[in-house]
Design an enzyme around this catalytic site. Structure first.
Site, PDB file in Angstrom:
ATOM      1  N   ARG A 106      10.563  -1.925  11.541  1.00 44.12           N
ATOM      2  CA  ARG A 106       9.412  -1.705  12.421  1.00 44.12           C
ATOM      3  C   ARG A 106       9.303  -2.820  13.452  1.00 44.12           C
ATOM      4  O   ARG A 106       9.533  -3.976  13.133  1.00 44.12           O
ATOM      5  CB  ARG A 106       8.126  -1.628  11.591  1.00 44.12           C
ATOM      6  CG  ARG A 106       7.883  -0.274  10.983  1.00 44.12           C
ATOM      7  CD  ARG A 106       6.742  -0.271  10.001  1.00 44.12           C
ATOM      8  NE  ARG A 106       5.518  -0.875  10.476  1.00 44.12           N
ATOM      9  CZ  ARG A 106       4.381  -0.912   9.786  1.00 44.12           C
ATOM     10  NH1 ARG A 106       4.329  -0.372   8.576  1.00 44.12           N
ATOM     11  NH2 ARG A 106       3.308  -1.469  10.271  1.00 44.12           N
ATOM     12  N   ARG A 141      11.379  -5.614   5.183  1.00 41.68           N
ATOM     13  CA  ARG A 141      11.076  -4.173   5.045  1.00 41.68           C
ATOM     14  C   ARG A 141      11.960  -3.335   5.980  1.00 41.68           C
ATOM     15  O   ARG A 141      12.194  -3.683   7.121  1.00 41.68           O
ATOM     16  CB  ARG A 141       9.610  -3.917   5.391  1.00 41.68           C
ATOM     17  CG  ARG A 141       9.270  -2.423   5.497  1.00 41.68           C
ATOM     18  CD  ARG A 141       7.806  -2.127   5.376  1.00 41.68           C
ATOM     19  NE  ARG A 141       6.980  -2.778   6.365  1.00 41.68           N
ATOM     20  CZ  ARG A 141       5.639  -2.773   6.349  1.00 41.68           C
ATOM     21  NH1 ARG A 141       5.005  -2.147   5.379  1.00 41.68           N
ATOM     22  NH2 ARG A 141       4.950  -3.391   7.278  1.00 41.68           N
ATOM     23  N   LYS A 160       0.835  -1.223   0.000  1.00 40.79           N
ATOM     24  CA  LYS A 160       0.000   0.000   0.000  1.00 40.79           C
ATOM     25  C   LYS A 160       0.863   1.265   0.000  1.00 40.79           C
ATOM     26  O   LYS A 160       0.626   2.181  -0.788  1.00 40.79           O
ATOM     27  CB  LYS A 160      -0.933   0.018   1.232  1.00 40.79           C
ATOM     28  CG  LYS A 160      -1.859  -1.185   1.319  1.00 40.79           C
ATOM     29  CD  LYS A 160      -2.778  -1.115   2.526  1.00 40.79           C
ATOM     30  CE  LYS A 160      -2.066  -1.239   3.862  1.00 40.79           C
ATOM     31  NZ  LYS A 160      -1.404  -2.542   4.089  1.00 40.79           N
ATOM     32  N   ARG A 175     -10.436   0.263   8.448  1.00 40.11           N
ATOM     33  CA  ARG A 175     -10.069  -1.138   8.673  1.00 40.11           C
ATOM     34  C   ARG A 175     -11.161  -1.898   9.406  1.00 40.11           C
ATOM     35  O   ARG A 175     -11.004  -3.089   9.638  1.00 40.11           O
ATOM     36  CB  ARG A 175      -8.808  -1.204   9.520  1.00 40.11           C
ATOM     37  CG  ARG A 175      -7.519  -1.346   8.723  1.00 40.11           C
ATOM     38  CD  ARG A 175      -6.396  -0.916   9.628  1.00 40.11           C
ATOM     39  NE  ARG A 175      -5.208  -1.666   9.544  1.00 40.11           N
ATOM     40  CZ  ARG A 175      -4.031  -1.145   9.165  1.00 40.11           C
ATOM     41  NH1 ARG A 175      -3.968   0.084   8.734  1.00 40.11           N
ATOM     42  NH2 ARG A 175      -2.955  -1.857   9.209  1.00 40.11           N
TER      43      ARG A 175
HETATM   44  P1  ADP Z   1       2.116  -1.945   3.183  1.00 37.86           P
HETATM   45  O1  ADP Z   1       2.093  -0.427   3.156  1.00 37.86           O
HETATM   46  O2  ADP Z   1       0.924  -2.542   2.489  1.00 37.86           O
HETATM   47  O3  ADP Z   1       2.293  -2.520   4.562  1.00 37.86           O
HETATM   48  P2  ADP Z   1       4.714  -1.641   1.873  1.00 37.86           P
HETATM   49  O4  ADP Z   1       4.439  -0.756   0.704  1.00 37.86           O
HETATM   50  O5  ADP Z   1       5.411  -1.023   3.032  1.00 37.86           O
HETATM   51  O6  ADP Z   1       3.367  -2.416   2.331  1.00 37.86           O
HETATM   52  O7  ADP Z   1       5.566  -2.894   1.312  1.00 37.86           O
HETATM   53  C1  ADP Z   1       6.006  -3.921   2.194  1.00 37.86           C
HETATM   54  C2  ADP Z   1       7.408  -4.370   1.767  1.00 37.86           C
HETATM   55  O8  ADP Z   1       7.325  -5.078   0.536  1.00 37.86           O
HETATM   56  C3  ADP Z   1       8.405  -3.234   1.558  1.00 37.86           C
HETATM   57  O9  ADP Z   1       9.662  -3.662   2.007  1.00 37.86           O
HETATM   58  C4  ADP Z   1       8.388  -3.009   0.016  1.00 37.86           C
HETATM   59  O10 ADP Z   1       9.639  -2.519  -0.442  1.00 37.86           O
HETATM   60  C5  ADP Z   1       8.086  -4.406  -0.483  1.00 37.86           C
HETATM   61  N1  ADP Z   1       7.242  -4.433  -1.676  1.00 37.86           N
HETATM   62  C6  ADP Z   1       6.157  -3.642  -1.937  1.00 37.86           C
HETATM   63  N2  ADP Z   1       5.589  -3.973  -3.111  1.00 37.86           N
HETATM   64  C7  ADP Z   1       6.324  -5.021  -3.596  1.00 37.86           C
HETATM   65  C8  ADP Z   1       6.227  -5.830  -4.792  1.00 37.86           C
HETATM   66  N3  ADP Z   1       5.255  -5.643  -5.692  1.00 37.86           N
HETATM   67  N4  ADP Z   1       7.134  -6.815  -4.955  1.00 37.86           N
HETATM   68  C9  ADP Z   1       8.114  -7.037  -4.030  1.00 37.86           C
HETATM   69  N5  ADP Z   1       8.259  -6.306  -2.894  1.00 37.86           N
HETATM   70  C10 ADP Z   1       7.372  -5.318  -2.680  1.00 37.86           C
HETATM   71  P1  AMP Z   2       0.184   0.059   9.079  1.00 37.12           P
HETATM   72  O1  AMP Z   2       1.279   1.065   9.015  1.00 37.12           O
HETATM   73  O2  AMP Z   2      -0.970   0.408   8.188  1.00 37.12           O
HETATM   74  O3  AMP Z   2       0.674  -1.352   8.879  1.00 37.12           O
HETATM   75  O4  AMP Z   2      -0.408   0.130  10.575  1.00 37.12           O
HETATM   76  C1  AMP Z   2       0.418  -0.189  11.693  1.00 37.12           C
HETATM   77  C2  AMP Z   2      -0.460  -0.365  12.933  1.00 37.12           C
HETATM   78  O5  AMP Z   2      -1.133   0.890  13.242  1.00 37.12           O
HETATM   79  C3  AMP Z   2      -1.594  -1.385  12.816  1.00 37.12           C
HETATM   80  O6  AMP Z   2      -1.170  -2.718  13.054  1.00 37.12           O
HETATM   81  C4  AMP Z   2      -2.559  -0.880  13.889  1.00 37.12           C
HETATM   82  O7  AMP Z   2      -2.107  -1.201  15.195  1.00 37.12           O
HETATM   83  C5  AMP Z   2      -2.448   0.639  13.722  1.00 37.12           C
HETATM   84  N1  AMP Z   2      -3.416   1.169  12.733  1.00 37.12           N
HETATM   85  C6  AMP Z   2      -3.140   1.770  11.542  1.00 37.12           C
HETATM   86  N2  AMP Z   2      -4.261   2.132  10.907  1.00 37.12           N
HETATM   87  C7  AMP Z   2      -5.295   1.733  11.702  1.00 37.12           C
HETATM   88  C8  AMP Z   2      -6.703   1.787  11.596  1.00 37.12           C
HETATM   89  N3  AMP Z   2      -7.309   2.326  10.512  1.00 37.12           N
HETATM   90  N4  AMP Z   2      -7.447   1.264  12.605  1.00 37.12           N
HETATM   91  C9  AMP Z   2      -6.880   0.728  13.688  1.00 37.12           C
HETATM   92  N5  AMP Z   2      -5.547   0.629  13.858  1.00 37.12           N
HETATM   93  C10 AMP Z   2      -4.747   1.125  12.872  1.00 37.12           C
END
Ligand code: ADP
Ligand code: AMP
Length: 216
Positions: free
Chosen positions: A160, A127, A13, A88
């Site tokens: 993280r 990540r 995302k 969510r």
């Molecule tokens: P989210 O915001 O959904 O938690 P991220 O955008 O932070 O996901 O992506 C999670 C991890 O996967 C990051 O380390 C990113 O660089 C990697 N990543 C994202 N999209 C892809 C993809 N299409 N293929 C391989 N790795 C990806």
């Molecule tokens: P994310 O960065 O989207 O992976 O979110 C990290 C953490 O933040 C999640 O695991 C939740 O603990 C909290 N969080 C983020 N967005 C929400 C949401 N819309 N509702 C509840 N908790 C959230």
């Protein structure tokens, strides 16, 4: 454009949001980033949210809804929004509907990124993020030029706390229990575009652009 981007932890995302911002002039509103900023700054909201986040659990709806409501009233949302990681839960989706009705900016498209568990696990364990500018890296698929250092602002990269396989299981449980019904809710409104997000990022972005192009 009023866009939601949804998908489980690690689906891409944040990565796709960065690319969408190169094409569409809307603010990127990531509730996860907003919460992490509050934790970093030691605000009351951050103190409340921290234990939920560290455990991979959802932060209570009232807290999140208030935070998003304030954010959507900022002047930069005149152009629309790209909401990442919100709503969510069904309660959050209903709160968002009330806010967006009030400000006259209904959700136009929901990008639902789909990736299976094993791929998510390798994505989140690899990540690395920049705590200063929020840039996202991966040690294998998208490494920084200098290991451990952000390409954009040269800050030290971090992993993280919730990016472990154990926490991913909790986050997936939360997703299946609380967030799948939200995708159903938007599917019933006919605004969901499902995206196969297991492919390399360039290919995923092509699909995202195609989906956005249909409503732009
Ligand atoms: P989210 O915001 O959904 O938690 P991220 O955008 O932070 O996901 O992506 C999670 C991890 O996967 C990051 O380390 C990113 O660089 C990697 N990543 C994202 N999209 C892809 C993809 N299409 N293929 C391989 N790795 C990806
Ligand atoms: P994310 O960065 O989207 O992976 O979110 C990290 C953490 O933040 C999640 O695991 C939740 O603990 C909290 N969080 C983020 N967005 C929400 C949401 N819309 N509702 C509840 N908790 C959230």
């Amino acid at each position: 454009m009023n866009i939601l981007i949804m998908g489980p932890a690690g689906a891409g995302k944040g990565t796709m949001s960065d690319r969408i911002l190169d094409v569409y002039d809307v603010p990127h509103i990531s509730t996860g980033d907003m919460l992490r900023e509050n934790v970093k700054n030691g605000t009351e909201l951050g103190k409340l949210a921290k234990s939920y986040m560290d455990a991979g659990r959802l932060v209570p709806d009232e807290v999140i809804n208030g935070m998003v409501e304030n954010r959507l009233q900022q002047p930069d949302c005149e152009k629309g929004y790209l909401l990442d990681g919100y709503p969510r839960t069904e309660a959050q989706a209903k709160a968002l509907a009330e806010i967006t009705d009030r400000i006259g900016k209904p959700v136009e498209i929901v990008l639902a990124l789909e990736v299976k568990f094993d791929d998510l696990a390798s994505r989140i364990t690899g990540r690395r993020i920049c705590p200063q500018c929020q840039a996202i890296y991966h040690i294998a698929t998208h490494p920084s030029k200098v290991a451990g250092v952000c390409d954009k602002c040269e800050h030290e990269l971090v992993q993280r706390k919730d990016d472990t396989v154990e926490q991913l299981k909790v986050r997936m449980d939360e997703y299946e229990k609380n967030t799948w019904p939200v995708i159903e809710y938007y599917a019933n409104k006919g605004v969901v575009s499902k995206i196969d997000a297991a492919k390399p990022a360039d290919e995923v972005f092509e699909e995202v652009k195609k989906a956005l192009g249909k409503v732009a």
